[in-house]
Write an enzyme that holds these catalytic residues in place. Sequence first.
Site, short mmCIF file in Angstrom:
data_model
loop_
_atom_site.label_atom_id
_atom_site.label_comp_id
_atom_site.label_asym_id
_atom_site.label_seq_id
_atom_site.Cartn_x
_atom_site.Cartn_y
_atom_site.Cartn_z
N SER A 51 52.15 121.65 -2.59
CA SER A 51 51.58 121.44 -1.25
C SER A 51 52.56 121.92 -0.18
CB SER A 51 51.25 119.96 -1.03
OG SER A 51 52.36 119.16 -1.36
N ASP A 89 56.36 120.46 -9.36
CA ASP A 89 55.16 121.23 -9.72
C ASP A 89 55.52 122.56 -10.36
OD1 ASP A 89 52.66 120.12 -9.30
OD2 ASP A 89 52.69 120.51 -7.15
N LYS A 117 54.91 119.05 -13.55
CA LYS A 117 53.47 118.79 -13.41
C LYS A 117 52.69 120.09 -13.51
CE LYS A 117 51.52 117.34 -9.32
NZ LYS A 117 50.58 118.42 -8.97
N GLU A 119 48.70 121.71 -13.33
CA GLU A 119 47.29 121.48 -12.95
C GLU A 119 46.37 122.08 -13.99
OE1 GLU A 119 46.19 122.98 -9.11
OE2 GLU A 119 47.81 121.89 -8.12
N GLU A 186 43.15 113.66 -8.64
CA GLU A 186 43.00 114.00 -7.22
C GLU A 186 41.52 114.13 -6.85
OE1 GLU A 186 45.41 117.25 -5.72
OE2 GLU A 186 44.41 117.18 -3.77
O1 KIV Z 1 51.29 119.49 -4.50
C1 KIV Z 1 51.06 118.30 -4.24
O2 KIV Z 1 51.45 117.77 -3.21
C2 KIV Z 1 50.28 117.54 -5.20
C3 KIV Z 1 49.82 116.18 -4.80
C4 KIV Z 1 48.63 116.33 -3.93
C5 KIV Z 1 49.56 115.27 -5.94
O3 KIV Z 1 50.01 118.00 -6.27
#
Ligand code: KIV
Length: 283
Positions: A51, A89, A117, A119, A186
């Site tokens: 994000s 991420d 993390k 997705e 989410e």
């Molecule tokens: O990138 C991010 O901030 C996220 C959150 C919305 C969980 O993946």
Amino acid sequence: MRTEPEFPTTIEDVRVWKEKSIKFAALTVYDAVFSRIFWQQGIEVMLVGDSLGMTVQGRNSTVSVSLGDIIYHTEMVRRGAPKAWLISDLPFMSFFDFNRTCRSVAALIQAGADMVKLEGGSWLCSTVEKLSERSVAVCGHIGLTPQSINIVGSYRVQGLEDNSYRRILSDAKSLESAGVQILVLECVPTELSEEISKCLKIPTVGIGAGPSTDGQILVMHDVFGIDTGLPVRPRFVRNFLKECGGDFRKSVDLFRTSVTSGSFPGDEHCFHVNERVFCGKER
Ligand code: KIV
């Protein structure tokens, strides 16, 4: 000021919170100043999210965020919060084949991440299995997955219809079996996140997913009501800074205690099955 935990937060702590039904609050964070403040105010789980494409870089999606960007921000965040459980991420296309995935993961862990993390749904299971076998702690992320924006077209609630509800539920179960140790949900309806959180042993963390997940995460700018220039303000956010008269530390405290006491998210921040919603607004 609150007494800081003596030892670093571990994945075992997060598991125990779930076992004992202790709700936890997590935040995205992108630099050392805020990660220090968040840790001091009791935020033990933090995410260097892609994000940052929107919140820091002024872009309108996450897909242009590079691995180098996440590494740079992970290093800063880790300096400010050496004991936090830090998730970073894996950005768009940094995990498309296993060799590349390994290089990306190694770089993030060497930059200070405890967990990575990814997705996506069950198509990621073999990657998750192989990473887990290699002792990498993996966080999944299903429901609305912003890296798919060019396929889904808009940031809308997922799982409102029967087939997508069932697919997300089945993705959650498959990812847990593959070895995911925390699962981000989410923008899914409350009914779905409740069902997933009840049937999985691993902790779930919700964002726009209702009150029943084991933890809640928000993008830090949303806690502070900072306008990132995006056209729509999601329904699931609450301006904690305004409620605290502009005091940053108090607003982080209020976010944390609202989550742990179960008062955030309230029903006004939730989505429900068969509701016709679009980015938190009526379609
Ligand atoms: O990138 C991010 O901030 C996220 C959150 C919305 C969980 O993946």
